[in-house]
Design a protein around this motif. Structure first.
Motif, PDB file in Angstrom:
ATOM      1  N   ASN A 196      -9.710  -0.930  25.124  1.00 53.25           N
ATOM      2  CA  ASN A 196     -10.111  -2.119  24.314  1.00 53.25           C
ATOM      3  C   ASN A 196      -9.527  -2.440  23.034  1.00 53.25           C
ATOM      4  N   ILE A 197      -8.224  -2.645  23.204  1.00 54.29           N
ATOM      5  CA  ILE A 197      -7.409  -3.532  22.039  1.00 54.29           C
ATOM      6  C   ILE A 197      -7.660  -5.051  22.490  1.00 54.29           C
ATOM      7  N   SER A 198      -8.127  -5.320  21.360  1.00 46.76           N
ATOM      8  CA  SER A 198      -8.577  -6.978  21.221  1.00 46.76           C
ATOM      9  C   SER A 198      -7.324  -7.712  21.593  1.00 46.76           C
ATOM     10  N   HIS A 199      -7.638  -8.754  22.341  1.00 50.54           N
ATOM     11  CA  HIS A 199      -6.262  -9.694  22.680  1.00 50.54           C
ATOM     12  C   HIS A 199      -7.174 -10.948  23.068  1.00 50.54           C
ATOM     13  N   SER A 200      -7.298 -11.808  22.063  1.00 51.64           N
ATOM     14  CA  SER A 200      -8.282 -13.004  22.378  1.00 51.64           C
ATOM     15  C   SER A 200      -7.419 -14.042  22.908  1.00 51.64           C
TER      16      SER A 200
END
Length: 549
Positions: free
Chosen positions: A492-496
Motif C-alpha cells: 500500500n505504498i501511496s501512488h496518486s
C-alpha cells in the motif's frame, strides 16, 4: 582568425560507412570463397584419387576373377574329352554343345586345333575361316603345345574376326603325353560380358579406363576405342605411367604428353601381367568448383552493392540531424556567435549526442557524470545491486547462463518472471527520486521475502524492473508470480498518479526446457512479451507467454 573548421569540409559519414562496409564485405567474402575453394580442391583431389584407386582395384579383381573362372572351366572341359574320341566330330561336338549352354564365358564357342596347327579338327559353333586357320606360328599355340597346363595368350588382333582378343588354350594329350590337339577358345577384350564397365557411359564421361600389358607395353582395352592395341608412351613422357609399368600400384597425378593434368590410380591384375589404370582430367574434377566459385563471387558483389545502396538510403535519414548539428556548430564558431543550445532532432543516439553537447556547454553535469560513471564501474564489478541489495544485472546474466547449461543437460524446465513497477516514472516525478529509491528498496525486499526457497533467484534487471529465476515449470511460476504481485500490492505504498492509487507491479512469465540450439536470451524475450501483455491489459496482473504461432 582562420580555424581548422574553415579548412576541413564536412564529409558524409553515411557515404564513408556504406563504402567501407561494402568494400569489406566484398573483400572478406571473396577471400573466404577463395580459401574455401583451395581447401575444397585439395580435399576433392584426395577423395577422387581414393575413389579411383578403389574402382581400379575392383576392376582388376573382377578381370582376374573372370580369367580364373574361364581357365578353370576350360580345364574341366578338357578333362571331359576322351583322347580316343578326339577325331570323332560327333562326340566332341556333343560335348561342346552340352557345356556351352551352362556358361556365357566363351560366346564364340570352342575349337580343337590340329597338333601341327594346320586348321581345326572340330569347332562349335562354326565360325567362317576358323577351321582352315593356320596357327602353327601363333604364340599361344606354341606355348600350349609346350605346356602341361592351361595358358592365356598375349593380346592380339584376330585374323578371323576384326577384334582384339586373348586365347585360352590347353593341350589334349594321350596317356603317353603325346599332343592329340589343342583345345582353345577366345576371350574378346572389348565386348560386354568381360569388361562391361569400360562401356559405362556415366563413368567414362568423367574418367578414362585403361587395361595395360606390362610385358607387351600395350593398351589392351580402353573406354576410348582409339587407344586399343596402341603402344604405351615412351619412357619419360608420363612419369606416373613409367612407375606403373615398373610395378607401382596406388594413386597420384600426372601430366600427359599433350599437357593435360590427370588424377591417376592403378591396380594390378596378377595373372596375367596386366594392370588397370583410371585417369580423370583435373579440369573436369574442378569444373563444378570453379563454376561455384564464380557464382559465389558474383553473388557476393551483388549483395555488397545492395548493402551499399541500402546503407546509403537509411543512413541519409539517420545522419541528417547530425549533419545539421555540425553545420550549427560550424556556424557558431566561424561567425563568432554566442554558444547556444542546439535543438534536438530525434530521440535516438544522435539526439543523445546533441544533448551531451548542450550539457558540455552548460558544464553543469560534469561532476555528476563522472560520479555516475564511477558508480557504474564499481557496481558492474559487484554481485549485489547497490540500491536494492539484491543481485545485479551482471550476476543475473551469469546465473541465467549457468542454469541454462544445467537444465540443457537435465532437460528440466527453467522459468523466468520479469517484473516491472507500474507507472514508476510518474511516481518519481510526483514524489521525487529519494522516495523512488525507497520504493525500489521496499519492493525488492518484499519480493525477496516472498520467494523463500534456496533455489529461487532475484535480481534487479534495470531501472524499476526485476527478474526472478525459478527451477520449476510455468505452473509453479504462475503461483509465485501471483504471490509476489499480492505481496507488493499489500505494501500500500501511496501512488496518486496510478489508477490503483498505490504502487503495483506487472509480471510476465515464461518457461522453457533449454536446448543447445537456443540462447538463454530467448527466455527473457518471451517474458518481456508476456510483460507487455500485462501492461496492455491494465497492469497489476500476471500474464504467461503465449506463442503467436
Amino acid at each position: 582568425m582562420i580555424t581548422i573548421l574553415d579548412k576541413v569540409r564536412p564529409s558524409r559519414i553515411s557515404t564513408k560507412l556504406s563504402f567501407y562496409v561494402s568494400v569489406f564485405t566484398i573483400v572478406a567474402f571473396t577471400l573466404l570463397q577463395i580459401y574455401n575453394f583451395l581447401i575444397l580442391k585439395s580435399e576433392i583431389k584426395i577423395q577422387i584419387n581414393k575413389e579411383q584407386y578403389t574402382q581400379a582395384k575392383y576392376i582388376a579383381k573382377d578381370i582376374q576373377k573372370k580369367i580364373a573362372m574361364r581357365t578353370k572351366f576350360l580345364v574341366a572341359l578338357a578333362d571331359k574329352i576322351p583322347p580316343q574320341k578326339i577325331q570323332s566330330e560327333v562326340v566332341i561336338t556333343e560335348i561342346f554343345k552340352n557345356n556351352i549352354v551352362f556358361t556365357d564365358f566363351f560366346p564364340q564357342g570352342f575349337a580343337v586345333m590340329r597338333p601341327n596347327g594346320q586348321g581345326a579338327i572340330i569347332e562349335y559353333p562354326v565360325i567362317p575361316g576358323r577351321k582352315s586357320l593356320v596357327v602353327t606360328n601363333y604364340e599361344w599355340f606354341i606355348n600350349a603345345n609346350n605346356s602341361q597346363g592351361i595358358i592365356v595368350s598375349s593380346p592380339f588382333h584376330s585374323e578371323v574376326i576384326d577384334e582384339v582378343l586373348v586365347v585360352v588354350a590347353k593341350a589334349l594329350r594321350d596317356d603317353n603325353g603325346k599332343v592329340l590337339g589343342i583345345l582353345e577358345s577366345p576371350i574378346f577384350l572389348n565386348r560386354y560380358g568381360f569388361m562391361e564397365y569400360i562401356f559405362d557411359k556415366n563413368f567414362s564421361e568423367q574418367s578414362e579406363i585403361l587395361v595395360i600389358s606390362r610385358a607387351n607395353k600395350m593398351i589392351l582395352a580402353s573406354s576410348d576405342p582409339n587407344l586399343v592395341l596402341k603402344a604405351t608412351p615412351m619412357k619419360g613422357m608420363d612419369t606416373f605411367l613409367d612407375k606403373a609399368m615398373g610395378g607401382f600400384v596406388g594413386y597420384g597425378h600426372t601430366v600427359t604428353s599433350v599437357g593435360d593434368e590427370m588424377l591417376v590410380a592403378t591396380a594390378d591384375i596378377n595373372s596375367p601381367d596386366w594392370f588397370v589404370m583410371i585417369r580423370t582430367p583435373v579440369a573436369k574434377v574442378y569444373q563444378i568448383i570453379n563454376e561455384s566459385l564464380r557464382a559465389a563471387i558474383i553473388n557476393g558483389i551483388i549483395v555488397s552493392v545492395s548493402v551499399f545502396l541500402a546503407i546509403m538510403f537509411f543512413l541519409f535519414f539517420f545522419f541528417n540531424p547530425l549533419k545539421k548539428a555540425a553545420e550549427s556548430v560550424r556556424e557558431m564558431v566561424s561567425q563568432k556567435k554566442s554558444l547556444t543550445h542546439i535543438k534536438g532532432y530525434k530521440k535516438d543516439e544522435i539526439g543523445d549526442l546533441i544533448i551531451g553537447f548542450n550539457a558540455a556547454i552548460d558544464m553543469v553535469n560534469e561532476r555528476n557524470d563522472k560520479l555516475e560513471k564511477s558508480n557504474a564501474v564499481l557496481e558492474s564489478l559487484s554481485q549485489v545491486d547497490g540500491l536494492t541489495d539484491v543481485f545485479n544485472r551482471r550476476w543475473l546474466d551469469k546465473t541465467l547462463n549457468h542454469l541454462w547449461l544445467v537444465k540443457t543437460r537435465s532437460q528440466q524446465p527453467l522459468t523466468l518472471l520479469l517484473i516491472d513497477i507500474d507507472e514508476f516514472k510518474k511516481f518519481n516525478d510526483t514524489y521525487g527520486h529519494i522516495a523512488g529509491d525507497d520504493c525500489l528498496k521496499k519492493v525488492a525486499q518484499t519480493i525477496q521475502e516472498t520467494i523463500y526457497r534456496p533455489t529461487d533467484f532475484l535480481a534487479r534487471y534495470g531501472g524499476e524492473e526485476f527478474v526472478i529465476l525459478l527451477e520449476s515449470d510455468i505452473k509453479e511460476g504462475a503461483l509465485v508470480a501471483e504471490k509476489v504481485r499480492l505481496a507488493v500490492s499489500n505494501l500500500n505504498i501511496s501512488h496518486s498518479e496510478s489508477s490503483y492509487k498505490h504502487v503495483t507491479i506487472s509480471l510476465g512469465i515464461a518457461s522453457m526446457i533449454p536446448q543447445l540450439n537456443i540462447k538463454s536470451v530467448e527466455l527473457i524475450k518471451q517474458a518481456d512479451l508476456a510483460l507487455y501483455q500485462s501492461k496492455e491489459k491494465g497492469r497489476n496482473r500476471c500474464e504467461r507467454y503465449k506463442s503467436r504461432s
